[in-house]
Design a protein around this motif. Structure first.
Motif, mmCIF file in Angstrom:
data_model
loop_
_atom_site.group_PDB
_atom_site.id
_atom_site.type_symbol
_atom_site.label_atom_id
_atom_site.label_comp_id
_atom_site.label_asym_id
_atom_site.label_seq_id
_atom_site.Cartn_x
_atom_site.Cartn_y
_atom_site.Cartn_z
ATOM 1 N N ASN A 273 6.808 2.864 4.467
ATOM 2 C CA ASN A 273 8.174 3.338 4.683
ATOM 3 C C ASN A 273 8.197 4.866 4.651
ATOM 4 O OD1 ASN A 273 8.031 4.049 1.973
ATOM 5 N ND2 ASN A 273 9.162 2.239 1.282
ATOM 6 N N LYS A 274 9.402 5.429 4.749
ATOM 7 C CA LYS A 274 9.520 6.884 4.791
ATOM 8 C C LYS A 274 9.026 7.549 3.518
ATOM 9 C CE LYS A 274 13.293 6.968 8.163
ATOM 10 N NZ LYS A 274 14.690 7.410 8.453
ATOM 11 N N ALA A 275 9.017 6.798 2.434
ATOM 12 C CA ALA A 275 8.535 7.361 1.173
ATOM 13 C C ALA A 275 7.018 7.267 1.053
ATOM 14 C CB ALA A 275 9.196 6.646 0.002
ATOM 15 N N GLY A 276 6.403 6.673 2.083
ATOM 16 C CA GLY A 276 4.950 6.551 2.070
ATOM 17 C C GLY A 276 4.442 5.366 1.302
#
Length: 289
Positions: free
Chosen positions: A10-13
């Motif tokens: 996800n965008k948070a890695g």
């Protein structure tokens, strides 16, 4: 089959489930693939190349290429073990001596295989059981290893790539004949008589002094008579480890018989012999005016 893993994040890695779309194209067109979702956002993709060459792998998520996509993977022709010879050095091998094995991997067209699918090795089957010989990649399609046969006799060498076996190669291991332990005996080395046929027998022995029961060993014998040039003698191979030698001394007096194995003197060689005269003085007469 070939496979690789795509990891969704996800965008948070952090790992996250993602619906990936995979398209693979080989040199001649599309290649079918299968994607299976696993845990932690990982998707296992598998496909089977149908030909050698570069394959373009495009991986997308939400209609966009993922990082570094498209990828390029190169497939190679697999090894055809029926066309992949094994060479043996020395040939024939000698019991107790290191033997070098070289497996030349080739594909169905006879071309070198530089990238086998799995690690090659050779199984050597001999009188004392099986030995697995690991092989080292020489970088040119050849793989080499070494083994030491522990007993003479027939051996088979079977090449493997992973669990796939190829045709076996036969090798007949020779005994380790020792010149220093081999012997010779007989009247031709004890009580020869000038101008009369005589003989002696060579017995081949191994490095433990045990008589060897097979033939084909390079024994030679040369007579150095009291008078005249050296005379090479005929050595007969009986095939059972013994080698009879017959000769007729050309003259009486001190002589030498030089017996060798592979140009190395055997035990007791050169043999010093005293060739007796064949003249019987008690029956010799002189007459005349």
């Amino acid at each position: 089959p070939a496979n690789f893993v795509v990891e969704g994040r996800n965008k948070a890695g952090k790992p996250a489930p993602v619906d990936f779309v995979v398209a693979i194209a080989g040199p001649s067109g599309a290649v079918q693939s299968k994607a299976v979702k696993g845990k932690d956002g990982k998707t296992l993709v598998s496909y089977t190349p149908t030909e050698a060459g570069a394959h373009k792998i495009n991986v997308q998520a939400d209609g966009k290429d993922i990082k570094e996509s498209p990828f390029t993977a190169t497939s190679y022709e697999p090894a055809d073990l029926s066309k992949s010879p094994i060479t043996v050095d020395p040939n024939p091998p000698i019991a107790g001596k290191p033997t070098r094995l070289v497996l030349t991997l080739k594909d169905k067209n006879g071309n070198p295989v530089l990238h086998p699918s799995e690690q090659p090795y050779i199984i050597v089957k001999g009188p004392n059981g099986d030995v697995k010989v690991p092989l080292k990649d020489n970088g040119d399609g050849t793989w080499s290893g070494e083994f030491t046969p522990t007993a003479p006799g027939p051996h088979t060498l079977t090449p493997y790539v992973g669990s796939t076996a190829g045709p076996a190669t036969s090798a007949n291991v020779k005994p380790n004949v020792s010149a220093a332990n081999s012997t010779a005996s007989g009247p031709g080395l004890e009580s020869p008589v000038a101008h009369e046929p005589t003989n002696f027998t060579i017995q081949s022995r191994d490095d433990q002094g045990t008589p060897v029961k097979t033939g084909s060993e390079p024994f030679t014998a040369v007579l150095h008579p009291a008078n005249g040039p050296a005379q090479p003698l005929v050595v007969t191979d009986k095939g059972d480890g013994t080698y009879p030698v017959q000769y007729t001394p050309p003259s009486a007096g001190p002589a030498e018989v030089d017996v060798r194995h592979n140009n190395t003197p055997i035990k007791g060689s050169p043999f010093k012999v005293n060739v007796a005269s064949n003249v019987d003085l008690s029956k010799t007469k002189a007459s005349g005016p």
